[in-house]
Write a protein that holds these residues in place. Structure first.
Motif, PDB file in Angstrom:
ATOM      1  N   ARG A   1       2.372   2.013  -3.243  1.00 59.97           N
ATOM      2  CA  ARG A   1       1.206   2.393  -4.181  1.00 59.97           C
ATOM      3  C   ARG A   1       0.915   3.830  -3.992  1.00 59.97           C
ATOM      4  O   ARG A   1       0.622   4.571  -5.023  1.00 59.97           O
ATOM      5  CB  ARG A   1       0.074   1.710  -4.249  1.00 59.97           C
ATOM      6  CG  ARG A   1       0.344   0.301  -4.880  1.00 59.97           C
ATOM      7  CD  ARG A   1      -0.917  -0.632  -5.117  1.00 59.97           C
ATOM      8  NE  ARG A   1      -2.003  -0.650  -4.137  1.00 59.97           N
ATOM      9  CZ  ARG A   1      -2.250  -1.395  -3.073  1.00 59.97           C
ATOM     10  NH1 ARG A   1      -1.307  -2.191  -2.903  1.00 59.97           N
ATOM     11  NH2 ARG A   1      -2.953  -1.187  -2.208  1.00 59.97           N
ATOM     12  N   TRP A   2       0.884   4.144  -2.775  1.00 59.96           N
ATOM     13  CA  TRP A   2       0.411   5.444  -2.161  1.00 59.96           C
ATOM     14  C   TRP A   2       1.753   6.776  -2.512  1.00 59.96           C
ATOM     15  O   TRP A   2       1.284   7.668  -3.182  1.00 59.96           O
ATOM     16  CB  TRP A   2       0.272   5.561  -0.701  1.00 59.96           C
ATOM     17  CG  TRP A   2      -0.052   6.782  -0.027  1.00 59.96           C
ATOM     18  CD1 TRP A   2      -1.136   7.419   0.004  1.00 59.96           C
ATOM     19  CD2 TRP A   2       0.868   7.644   0.455  1.00 59.96           C
ATOM     20  NE1 TRP A   2      -1.056   8.635   0.354  1.00 59.96           N
ATOM     21  CE2 TRP A   2       0.285   8.868   0.861  1.00 59.96           C
ATOM     22  CE3 TRP A   2       2.166   7.456   0.987  1.00 59.96           C
ATOM     23  CZ2 TRP A   2       0.581   9.903   1.400  1.00 59.96           C
ATOM     24  CZ3 TRP A   2       2.736   8.644   1.757  1.00 59.96           C
ATOM     25  CH2 TRP A   2       2.005   9.739   1.834  1.00 59.96           C
TER      26      TRP A   2
ATOM     27  N   PHE B   1       0.841  -1.156   0.025  1.00 55.59           N
ATOM     28  CA  PHE B   1      -0.040  -0.016  -0.023  1.00 55.59           C
ATOM     29  C   PHE B   1       0.781   1.166   0.215  1.00 55.59           C
ATOM     30  O   PHE B   1       0.627   1.949  -0.849  1.00 55.59           O
ATOM     31  CB  PHE B   1      -1.052   0.097   1.226  1.00 55.59           C
ATOM     32  CG  PHE B   1      -1.720   1.259   1.431  1.00 55.59           C
ATOM     33  CD1 PHE B   1      -2.520   1.774   0.438  1.00 55.59           C
ATOM     34  CD2 PHE B   1      -1.150   2.125   2.170  1.00 55.59           C
ATOM     35  CE1 PHE B   1      -3.293   3.039   0.820  1.00 55.59           C
ATOM     36  CE2 PHE B   1      -1.840   3.448   2.535  1.00 55.59           C
ATOM     37  CZ  PHE B   1      -2.745   3.813   1.686  1.00 55.59           C
ATOM     38  N   ILE B   2       1.886   1.284   0.770  1.00 59.43           N
ATOM     39  CA  ILE B   2       2.710   2.235   1.007  1.00 59.43           C
ATOM     40  C   ILE B   2       3.442   2.760  -0.246  1.00 59.43           C
ATOM     41  O   ILE B   2       3.453   3.754  -0.571  1.00 59.43           O
ATOM     42  CB  ILE B   2       3.655   2.470   2.199  1.00 59.43           C
ATOM     43  CG1 ILE B   2       4.323   3.845   2.389  1.00 59.43           C
ATOM     44  CG2 ILE B   2       4.805   1.460   1.899  1.00 59.43           C
ATOM     45  CD1 ILE B   2       3.375   4.738   3.096  1.00 59.43           C
TER      46      ILE B   2
ATOM     47  N   ALA C   1       1.519   6.961  -6.553  1.00 58.24           N
ATOM     48  CA  ALA C   1       0.368   7.763  -6.896  1.00 58.24           C
ATOM     49  C   ALA C   1       0.654   9.407  -6.769  1.00 58.24           C
ATOM     50  O   ALA C   1       0.323   9.989  -7.645  1.00 58.24           O
ATOM     51  CB  ALA C   1      -0.962   7.324  -6.315  1.00 58.24           C
ATOM     52  N   GLY C   2       1.412   9.713  -5.723  1.00 49.82           N
ATOM     53  CA  GLY C   2       1.749  10.989  -5.414  1.00 49.82           C
ATOM     54  C   GLY C   2       2.849  11.238  -6.454  1.00 49.82           C
ATOM     55  O   GLY C   2       2.610  12.418  -6.615  1.00 49.82           O
TER      56      GLY C   2
END
Length: 93
Positions: free
Chosen positions: A40-41, A37-38, A44-45
């Protein structure tokens, strides 16, 4: 010189072949879909920041060299988009 079987290019003539092996070994679609998740996060940023910092307008022409499968280029809407990559496999995606 390094060993191309270990994932390293041994010379300028081997770069394209090495690149194709890396495309086969590391699935970019899986990275975007299944990374932690981190990761992907953060990614995305990073993509949002690239688009914001580029400041491309609807009439601009956008060129991405090393486009891979086009994940960054796809974030730009409008205008004329062109992507270049060494890998035929990535371009076909």
């Amino acid at each position: 010189m390094t060993d191309p079987e270990r994932g390293h290019a041994s010379g300028a003539g081997d770069i394209a072949a090495w690149n194709e092996r890396m495309v086969e070994r590391y699935d970019i679609e899986r990275y975007y879909r299944d990374a932690w998740f981190i990761v992907r996060w953060v990614e995305a940023g990073r993509l949002r920041a690239i688009v914001r910092l580029a400041g491309a307008r609807a009439k601009d022409r956008i060129l991405e060299v090393g486009v891979g499968a086009g994940h960054v280029l796809a974030r730009f809407t409008g205008g004329s988009r062109t992507g270049l990559d060494l890998s035929p496999a990535m371009l076909s995606r």
